[in-house]
Design a protein around this motif. Structure first.
Motif, short mmCIF file in Angstrom:
data_model
loop_
_atom_site.label_atom_id
_atom_site.label_comp_id
_atom_site.label_asym_id
_atom_site.label_seq_id
_atom_site.Cartn_x
_atom_site.Cartn_y
_atom_site.Cartn_z
N THR A 146 0.83 -1.20 0.00
CA THR A 146 0.00 0.00 0.00
C THR A 146 0.87 1.25 0.00
OG1 THR A 146 -1.60 -1.24 1.30
CG2 THR A 146 -2.00 1.10 1.08
N ALA A 147 1.92 1.23 0.80
CA ALA A 147 2.85 2.38 0.83
C ALA A 147 3.43 2.60 -0.56
CB ALA A 147 3.95 2.15 1.86
N GLU A 148 3.76 1.51 -1.23
CA GLU A 148 4.35 1.60 -2.58
C GLU A 148 3.34 2.25 -3.54
OE1 GLU A 148 6.41 -1.63 -5.60
OE2 GLU A 148 4.72 -2.23 -4.42
N ILE A 149 2.11 1.79 -3.51
CA ILE A 149 1.08 2.35 -4.42
C ILE A 149 0.88 3.84 -4.14
CG2 ILE A 149 -1.41 2.28 -4.97
CD1 ILE A 149 -1.25 -0.78 -4.53
N LEU A 150 0.96 4.21 -2.87
CA LEU A 150 0.72 5.60 -2.49
C LEU A 150 1.99 6.46 -2.59
CD1 LEU A 150 -1.60 5.03 0.63
CD2 LEU A 150 -2.30 5.81 -1.64
N GLY A 151 3.11 5.82 -2.88
CA GLY A 151 4.36 6.57 -2.99
C GLY A 151 4.82 7.13 -1.65
N LYS A 152 4.47 6.43 -0.57
CA LYS A 152 4.89 6.88 0.77
C LYS A 152 5.93 5.91 1.32
CE LYS A 152 2.14 10.42 1.26
NZ LYS A 152 2.74 11.70 0.88
N GLU A 153 6.70 6.40 2.31
CA GLU A 153 7.77 5.57 2.86
C GLU A 153 7.24 4.29 3.50
OE1 GLU A 153 11.80 7.41 4.73
OE2 GLU A 153 9.97 8.44 5.28
N VAL A 154 6.28 4.45 4.38
CA VAL A 154 5.73 3.29 5.11
C VAL A 154 4.25 3.49 5.39
CG1 VAL A 154 7.75 2.31 6.29
CG2 VAL A 154 6.66 4.32 7.22
N SER A 155 3.60 2.43 5.89
CA SER A 155 2.20 2.56 6.27
C SER A 155 1.89 1.60 7.42
CB SER A 155 1.28 2.29 5.07
OG SER A 155 1.16 0.91 4.83
N VAL A 156 0.74 1.81 8.03
CA VAL A 156 0.34 0.97 9.17
C VAL A 156 -1.12 0.54 9.00
CG1 VAL A 156 -0.16 3.01 10.63
CG2 VAL A 156 0.28 0.80 11.71
N TYR A 157 -1.36 -0.75 9.23
CA TYR A 157 -2.71 -1.32 9.08
C TYR A 157 -3.52 -1.04 10.35
CZ TYR A 157 -6.19 -4.99 7.85
OH TYR A 157 -7.32 -5.69 7.53
N VAL A 158 -4.73 -0.56 10.18
CA VAL A 158 -5.61 -0.26 11.32
C VAL A 158 -7.00 -0.86 11.06
CG1 VAL A 158 -4.43 1.85 12.08
CG2 VAL A 158 -6.22 2.00 10.36
N PRO A 159 -7.81 -1.04 12.11
CA PRO A 159 -9.10 -1.72 11.91
C PRO A 159 -10.11 -0.96 11.06
CG PRO A 159 -8.50 -1.71 14.24
CD PRO A 159 -7.52 -0.82 13.54
N SER A 160 -10.05 0.36 11.02
CA SER A 160 -11.13 1.09 10.33
C SER A 160 -10.62 2.41 9.76
CB SER A 160 -12.25 1.41 11.33
OG SER A 160 -11.79 2.36 12.27
N GLY A 161 -11.44 2.97 8.86
CA GLY A 161 -11.12 4.28 8.29
C GLY A 161 -11.19 5.35 9.35
N THR A 162 -12.10 5.18 10.29
CA THR A 162 -12.23 6.16 11.37
C THR A 162 -10.94 6.19 12.20
OG1 THR A 162 -14.61 5.81 11.44
CG2 THR A 162 -13.60 6.77 13.41
N MET A 163 -10.44 4.99 12.55
CA MET A 163 -9.21 4.98 13.34
C MET A 163 -8.04 5.57 12.56
SD MET A 163 -7.21 2.11 15.54
CE MET A 163 -8.52 1.85 16.72
N SER A 164 -8.01 5.25 11.28
CA SER A 164 -6.91 5.74 10.45
C SER A 164 -6.90 7.27 10.42
CB SER A 164 -7.11 5.16 9.06
OG SER A 164 -6.02 5.36 8.26
N ASN A 165 -8.08 7.86 10.18
CA ASN A 165 -8.17 9.33 10.19
C ASN A 165 -7.80 9.90 11.56
OD1 ASN A 165 -8.99 9.80 7.54
ND2 ASN A 165 -11.15 9.45 8.02
N GLN A 166 -8.33 9.27 12.60
CA GLN A 166 -8.15 9.86 13.94
C GLN A 166 -6.73 9.68 14.48
OE1 GLN A 166 -10.22 12.00 15.05
NE2 GLN A 166 -11.74 11.57 13.46
#
Ligand code: TLP
Length: 342
Positions: A43-63
């Motif tokens: 996912t980080a690769e597709i988004l062109g970002k260094e790294v990413s972290v998996y979270v349970p929901s979109g709400t948690m990700s935003n918050q």
């Protein structure tokens, strides 16, 4: 039942379930789940970002994103109908202690000038404004796509004022498929990007927050604090990974289905809908002459399930479970209920 309430209602496909059943797993709190690591890296690769972290929901990700960017007492900017503000249970106040300044967007899309106009000088009377949140595509905007020039304009205005930028890209996949602009190009304007696998992509669970290595290290701490660090979670991450690799391109089908449904129902009495505004998989339309909930009830009896999102506004969302022939049936039901030509 043709379920158009949301693209969150999808069931995992047999192939997705097989991928989940076979997933290699480990304790992700120890960083030992190979499937989660693969999903985060891809996912980080597709988004062109260094790294990413998996979270349970979109709400948690935003918050988690908002929490990382801000200090208690700060002010953040977002559109008046942004999911982060409208649908996330007051979390910016509860979890980050920030106040939200609402910008007057059109279909969820505001301008660089709106950002400039909302800025206040650094002065002891005012909160520190630290973050601008953008949502692309925009849910309550009717799946509207931010023009890339507009994103650039907002980015430039934010940067000039020293603000960070967060993208709620729950449906960024839809924007990319519709415009041909890569997810990485959109993401390039933002310090952090949240994407969801459980909307249009049809996975059962999960979102990812992407950004710089330093930012995501901080995000991992807040994910843990908010209770979102999970153990052998590769079992669900495998569904997200499958969706990421196999369900992005097919979003064009959802977009075509939305356009087809919108074009047919726009002709009906009691419906106000501009078909040109249907850019992706979400249709929002106004109902006249009866409360939106009444029309929802009548359509449901005819096997079509949509959602009232206001007193006179209904939302229909095409998704993985809805075929072209389902759309034909849905159009028939609308015509029967509203008395257009059958
Ligand atoms: N949206 C849901 C509801 O919460 C309204 C839906 O049915 O569309 N950002 C955006 C733009 C969203 O649309 C959603 C979900 C989220 C974030 C939150 O994702 P989850 O539900 O995983 O917390």
């Amino acid at each position: 039942m043709i379920d158009l309430r949301s693209d969150t209602v999808t069931q995992p496909t047999p192939e997705m379930r097989a991928a989940m059943a076979q997933a290699r797993v480990g304790d992700d709190v120890f960083g030992e789940d190979p499937t989660v690591s693969e999903l985060e890296e891809r996912t980080a690769e597709i988004l062109g970002k260094e790294v990413s972290v998996y979270v349970p929901s979109g709400t948690m990700s935003n918050q988690v994103g908002i929490r990382c960017h801000t200090q208690v007492g700060d002010e953040i900017f977002c559109d008046v109908t942004a999911h982060t503000y409208y649908y996330e249970t007051g979390a910016p106040a509860a979890l980050s202690g920030v106040m939200v300044r609402l910008l007057p967007g059109v279909r969820g899309i505001f301008t660089g000038q709106d950002v400039k106009a909302a800025l206040r000088p650094r002065d002891d009377h005012f909160p520190c404004t630290t973050l601008v949140c953008v949502e692309n595509t925009h849910n309550r905007g009717g799946g509207s796509i931010w023009p890339i020039q507009r994103i650039e304009e907002v980015h430039d205005a934010a940067r000039a004022a020293g603000l960070s930028l967060h993208l709620d890209g729950a449906r960024l996949w839809n924007a990319s498929v519709a415009t041909g602009i890569g997810e990485d190009e959109y993401a390039g304007y933002f310090d952090s990007v949240s994407v969801c696998f459980s909307k249009g992509l049809g996975a059962p669970v999960g979102s990812v927050l992407a950004g710089s290595a330093e930012f995501i290290e901080r995000a991992r701490r807040f994910r843990k604090m908010f209770g979102g660090a999970m153990r052998q979670v590769g079992i669900i991450a495998a569904g997200a990974l499958y969706a990421l690799e196999h369900h992005r391109d097919r979003l064009v089908e959802d977009h075509a289905n939305a356009k087809k449904l919108a074009s047919a129902i726009a002709e009906l009495p009691s419906i106000e809908l501009d078909v040109d505004e249907v850019e992706t998989n979400i249709i929002c339309f106004r109902v006249t002459g009866m409360p939106a909930v009444d029309l929802v009830g009548r359509l449901k009896k005819d096997g079509v399930w949509v959602r009232a999102i206001g007193e006179d506004v209904i939302r229909a969302v095409t998704n993985l479970m809805v075929s072209d022939s389902d759309i034909d049936r849905a159009i028939k039901a609308f015509r029967q209920v509203l008395g257009g030509a059958a």
